[in-house]
Design an enzyme around this catalytic site. Structure first.
Site, PDB file in Angstrom:
ATOM      1  N   LYS A 185      23.182 -10.029 -67.428  1.00  0.00           N
ATOM      2  CA  LYS A 185      24.904 -10.078 -67.472  1.00  0.00           C
ATOM      3  C   LYS A 185      25.297  -9.676 -65.898  1.00  0.00           C
ATOM      4  O   LYS A 185      24.740  -8.594 -65.346  1.00  0.00           O
ATOM      5  CB  LYS A 185      25.405  -9.002 -68.209  1.00  0.00           C
ATOM      6  CG  LYS A 185      26.858  -9.048 -68.500  1.00  0.00           C
ATOM      7  CD  LYS A 185      27.363  -8.326 -69.484  1.00  0.00           C
ATOM      8  CE  LYS A 185      28.674  -8.049 -69.747  1.00  0.00           C
ATOM      9  NZ  LYS A 185      29.152  -7.116 -70.974  1.00  0.00           N
ATOM     10  N   SER A 233      31.898  -9.462 -74.534  1.00  0.00           N
ATOM     11  CA  SER A 233      32.045 -10.047 -73.098  1.00  0.00           C
ATOM     12  C   SER A 233      30.665 -10.301 -72.587  1.00  0.00           C
ATOM     13  O   SER A 233      30.678 -11.082 -71.636  1.00  0.00           O
ATOM     14  CB  SER A 233      32.389  -8.867 -72.331  1.00  0.00           C
ATOM     15  OG  SER A 233      31.506  -7.722 -72.209  1.00  0.00           O
ATOM     16  N   SER A 249      30.598  -5.598 -77.014  1.00  0.00           N
ATOM     17  CA  SER A 249      30.284  -6.737 -76.173  1.00  0.00           C
ATOM     18  C   SER A 249      29.074  -7.123 -76.168  1.00  0.00           C
ATOM     19  O   SER A 249      28.588  -8.335 -75.541  1.00  0.00           O
ATOM     20  CB  SER A 249      30.670  -6.295 -74.751  1.00  0.00           C
ATOM     21  OG  SER A 249      32.096  -6.315 -74.460  1.00  0.00           O
TER      22      SER A 249
END
Ligand SMILES: [Mg+2]
Ligand SMILES: [Zn+2]
Lengths: 485, 95, 492
Positions: free
Chosen positions: C78, C158, C182
């Site tokens: 990420k 996310s 997330s």
């Protein structure tokens, strides 16, 4: 109570001081970057100090210990649980956009400092709190016409903010407070208290009121960096506030700056919107919890502090309160004094005190140096005092010897030897000179015999002149009286 | 506790975020919507509850005082939009 | 043989160990998969050269007999983790051009275990979102499609780029961060496994901070076993993070015994929220049945403050974020929009650099901390948070794990729920409580919904008892036998 007379009557000045003192530690409060003074810009900066994304604070154990020791030195309450909070505001030299500080739960609570005022009185000033916080970086506004340069070397350095109660009433009291606080910090070795290098900075909270009335609105004068300036700023700001009030105006609660060149305070030019620091506990850190046994250990290991040392100097060395107070004001002086007195058998403490406060202080002052740099160290001064005590030299000659020691760095015995300054105590030699001087001055001898005692002093002078000051003054006196009677 | 456009402008100022008039309207509506939803917490009685300070049950660690970091000016300045003579540079600050 | 990019971590590990293929071949297959999936916008930065170099180094290590736990396994990261000399953006315009001169602890741990960096995945800006629609680099598209509907769907967020990349078989494993769900919510939307470890288990050092008291890194994988393998490599004490816990890291894979006889599973009754679709309710009941069939007992428990978790979260997270994001000021890195004074420069930089959702949250956070509102909002939320934690602590006196749905719906289409922030926030209703209380949670793909999209079940464990949680998750995984594949699978 010291009051100021204004046009319309008397006013009382109410002063509280916030002192930021840099904690002595090799690395920063939350990072392993160095704290030494005077490094190249941005070389003592870690990724944490520059607030790079994802960087996290880790607490310096020594900073904690220093804060606790300082709290103990101020006879203050140590809070076994304290909390680091974020004080949020934007400024180019504040990389995180917040300062990690302590707010609701500081590491040290209430304490006090005893002041010896110049008039001989004693006053206690309350300490409100002491907390740990990060210093900001440095903004340089005068290096470029339309830019400000930012150096983060100071960013994250450990500060103790020491907040007094509004207990002071004059510039003199404020000066005495700062002097005493600095002495305590130096005795403890928790801060150098060096205001020139910015290791100690002072904010002045000041208001005025009619005697006995409620507190007035205060102003805060920021970052005053010498004790003399603190006195000046207080005197100016008190008069300014009184003038405003006497003209029917009101005092605005505001931040002001002291202009050392003009000796005035002025409101900051940028009127920011009211500060709203949005303090909240720093989620990157947990509450700081201390062991009470550890605190007690630190308490037991605390060095003797100025008040205790003064009492001991009076009791053990028979010094006057005044002399003891002067000697303990700086740890270095007190250490020097004790090194002199203890450096040899039978040394007279009062004579040592007089020499330090007289000759040594004068020479330091003249040369503008610290005791640490003095060419006459405690051992050498002790040697000089020994020569006076055993009659090798007179007190008067000793002053010349001291000057020669100061200039050459040699010890007293060497100088006395080299310059042949040994006192003449041989009665036969002195008697011959006395006889000659009396014989050469019959008029003065007659005056003495007629009852003019003052002439004796003139004769002593003549004899000393003839011996280049080396005759033992006691022997000279006795032999002169015998000869003239 | 409803917020108006002035309040939104004030907190945007505190947060140093420039918002134009149109954004100000949208944000005022959004913030009011969110705040009134958050408001449901007030129905809970939290008298005597100690606010949570940390989820981890451990003591705050302390590191020994040693210089272990710094001396990496290039790393510190490398990403900066503007530097001169080893300094970060910003528009002039007026005090 | 299965295409190399479709292998699980465990299978790839075993294949490498047996010499069936090299790390370089594995990396090349994944790079090709990454390239073939570009239209999904999964990555902000692809790092194929680095991947090949790391794979070659892995092959060399293996020849020397020094292979680590994840040696030669390509992973996606990420773009919230700082990676040395590789662009790190947090999905935000304000970090334009930022190349960290340092490596986050979690990624450094992975590279030490021999893993290979494929690239940096797309995410909601500063991890603020549940849809991956708020990235400055554009939305991520889910590889899934609803039955009979070709509209692009969100992967959740996310960590949407990471979840979608794992689902699309671009990578066998990815790392994400979970502040309010997330990792787990996009894992549920994408039909994969996503785990948030206990707060303090993985170091936060070098992860762009969103909400410091809630953020926790974790793995996204296609199997529970892979999640266990990855966590072991990621976790560990880090003296640079003051909230990192000094505990030994167990061999999580060894905990997957399949034996949960006698385990007590709590079913929190307050998670039966209004308007929850029947099929999610039904799946939850099926989960209870699977666990009981495996020998566990299920007990209804009460977490009375559940309904307050979301509003509590939406005070605490923005408050922390408003302060954490203050460092993005255009002085030391990232975007700078000029101004005549520093204040003008800040306002211009932050006005232009932050997107709408970030602005919303920073303003909310600024407001709830500001003078006069601190007690009513922020301090109140801290008290409610204490009550929420107490609920869990009490429940865990009588049970070993909790079982809940992961999300209240399946994935939605890009553009849906966009105009109502609160509707969007409700996605995290089942995941947020574990963040507030620091507990570990894992989402396991458990069934397909009517609309042809995956649904997940969540297991919440005791603090630092990821082993029991993983063991239960593994039993659910086995019982569910989830084998549905998304509409798009890389390389097919
Ligand atoms: Mg202050
Ligand atoms: Zn301060």
């Amino acid at each position: 109570m010291s009051l100021i007379r204004g046009r319309t009557g008397e006013w009382e000045v109410v002063i509280g001081l916030e002192v930021h003192a840099q904690v002595i530690a090799d690395s920063k409060l939350f990072s392993g970057a160095a704290t030494a003074f005077g490094a190249e810009p941005n070389t003592q900066v870690s990724l944490v100090d520059a607030a790079m994304p994802g960087m996290l604070p880790v607490l310096n154990a020594r900073s904690v210990e220093q804060a606790v020791r300082t709290g103990l030195g101020l006879n203050a309450r140590i809070n076994l649980t304290s909390v680091f909070e974020r004080k949020n505001y934007f400024y180019p030299d504040l990389p995180q956009g917040y300062q990690i500080s302590q707010y609701l739960q500081p590491i040290v609570g209430e304490g006090e400092i005893t002041l010896d005022l110049p008039d001989g009185s004693v006053k206690t000033v309350g300490i409100e709190r002491l907390h740990l916080e990060q210093d900001a970086g440095k903004s340089l506004h005068d290096q470029h016409p339309n830019c400000t340069y930012i150096d983060l070397n100071r960013s994250g350095v450990t500060l103790m903010e020491i907040v007094s109660k509004p207990d002071m009433r004059s510039g003199d009291e404020a000066a005495a407070y700062l002097t005493k606080l600095r002495a305590i910090l130096r005795y403890l070795g928790t801060s150098t208290g060096n205001m020139e290098e910015g290791s100690m900075r002072c904010d002045i909270n000041l208001s005025v009121r009619r005697p006995g009335a409620a507190l007035g609105t205060r102003t805060e004068t920021k970052n005053v960096n010498s004790i003399r300036f603190v006195k000046q700023a207080i005197e100016y700001e008190a008069k300014r506030q009184i003038a405003v009030l006497e003209d029917g105006g009101t005092i605005e609660q505001e931040t002001r700056l002291f202009d050392p060149g003009k000796g005035v305070t002025r409101a900051m030019r940028t009127k920011e919107e009211a500060h709203d620091y949005r303090y909240f506990p720093d989620p990157d850190l947990l509450p700081l919890v201390l062991d009470s046994e550890w605190v007690e250990e630190l308490r037991r290991a605390l060095p003797e502090l100025p008040d205790a040392r003064k009492a001991r100097f009076i009791a053990d060395y028979g010094l006057s309160a005044y002399d003891a107070g002067v000697l303990v004001a700086e740890r270095e002086t007190a250490d020097y004094f004790e090194a002199v007195v203890r450096g040899g058998a039978g040394r007279d403490a009062k004579r040592a005190a007089n020499w330090i406060m007289g000759e040594v202080f004068a020479a330091l002052n003249r040369d503008g140096i610290d005791l640490a740099a003095a060419p006459v160290d405690a051992a050498r001064l002790g040697g000089l005092l020994d020569l006076i005590a055993d009659g090798t030299i007179s007190g008067r000659i000793a002053k010349d010897v001291f000057d020669a020691m100061w200039d050459s760095g040699k010890d007293a015995a060497t100088i006395v030897e080299e310059k042949g300054l040994k006192q003449i105590s041989d009665e036969g030699a002195i008697a011959a000179i006395v006889a000659r001087v009396v014989a050469d001055n019959p008029t003065q001898a007659e005056q003495f015999r007629a009852g003019n005692e003052k002439v004796l002093g003139w004769f002593v002078g003549q004899v000393m002149k003839a011996t280049r000051g080396q005759a033992n003054p006691g022997v000279v006196n006795r032999l002169l009286r015998e000869k003239l009677s | 506790m409803a917020v108006d456009r002035t309040t939104v402008a004030h907190i945007a100022k505190l947060a140093r975020i420039r918002i134009d008039a149109e954004q100000q309207d949208a944000l005022t509506a959004d913030l009011n919507n969110i705040l009134s939803w958050i408001e449901q917490l007030s129905e809970l009685d939290t008298e005597g509850v100690a606010p949570m300070t940390s989820v981890v049950e451990m003591r705050l660690p302390q590191r020994p005082d040693a210089v272990t970091d710094g001396n990496c000016r290039d790393k510190i300045l490398r990403n900066a939009p503007e530097t001169m003579h080893g300094f970060f540079v910003v528009p002039k600050v007026v005090e | 043989m299965t295409r190399l990019n479709e292998l699980t971590i465990a299978a790839a590990r075993d294949g490498l160990a047996k010499g069936e293929f090299s790390a370089r071949e594995l990396a090349e297959a994944h790079i090709a998969a990454m390239e073939s999936a570009r239209r999904l916008n999964l990555f902000i930065t692809e790092t194929p050269e680095r991947a090949l170099a790391m794979a070659d180094a892995a092959d060399a290590r293996r020849r020397r007999g020094e292979a680590g736990l994840l040696d030669g396994i390509p992973l996606a990261v990420k773009d919230l983790f700082c990676t040395e000399d590789v662009l790190t953006t947090a999905g935000s315009h304000i970090l334009d051009g930022f190349h960290p001169p340092y490596e986050s602890t979690v990624t450094a741990n992975l590279w030490r275990a021999g893993a290979v960096l494929l690239g940096k995945t797309n995410l909601d800006e500063f991890a603020m979102g549940s849809s991956n629609m708020t990235s400055h680099y554009g939305p991520v598209e889910s590889p899934w499609r609803r039955k009979g509907d070709n509209r692009p769907l969100v992967p959740g967020g996310s960590s949407g780029g990471s979840a979608a990349a794992v689902a699309a078989r671009v990578t066998a494993g990815a790392i994400g961060t979970d502040t309010g769900g997330s990792i787990r919510q996009p894992a549920a939307f994408c039909g994969i496994v996503g785990m948030k470890p206990t707060y303090g288990r993985c170091s936060r050092w070098g992860i762009v901070a969103f909400a410091s008291s809630l953020d926790q890194a974790g793995p996204l994988t296609r199997t529970v076993r892979d999640a266990a393998i990855m966590l072991r490599a990621m976790a560990g004490h880090d003296p640079r993070d003051s909230t990192s816990v000094d505990r030994p890291v167990p061999d999580y894979e060894a905990a997957l015994s399949g034996d949960i006889r006698g385990l007590r599973v709590g079913i929190p009754k307050e998670y039966r929220v209004d308007g929850m679709p029947d099929e999610i309710e039904a799946l939850w009941r099926r989960g209870v049945q699977w666990l009981e069939e495996a020998g566990a007992t299920t007990i209804e428990v009460s977490l009375p403050h559940t309904k307050y978790a979301l509003p509590t979260y939406y005070i605490i997270a923005p408050a922390e974020a408003s302060s954490n994001l203050a460092r993005y000021d255009g002085v030391r890195y990232g975007l700078r929009v000029p101004g005549r004074t520093p204040t003008e420069m800040y306002e211009a930089t932050r006005g232009e650099g932050f997107g709408a959702e970030v602005k919303r949250r920073v303003l909310i956070g600024t407001y709830v901390l500001s003078a006069g509102y601190y007690d009513a909002y922020y301090n109140k939320a801290r008290k409610v948070r204490a009550l929420i934690l107490r609920d869990f602590t009490e429940a865990f006196e009588s049970v070993d794990v909790l079982l809940t749905p992961t999300a209240p719906s399946t994935a939605f289409a890009q553009g849906e729920k966009m105009d109502d922030p609160i509707a969007m926030y409700l996605n995290d209703v089942f995941t947020v409580p574990a963040n507030l209380s620091g507990l570990p949670g894992i989402s396991v793909p458990a069934a397909m919904a009517e609309d042809g999209l995956p649904l997940g079940l969540q297991v919440i464990g005791r603090a630092f008892d990821e082993e029991t949680m993983l063991r239960v998750a593994h039993v659910i995984e086995t019982a569910a036998g989830f084998d549905a594949e998304p509409a798009f699978v890389a390389g097919r």
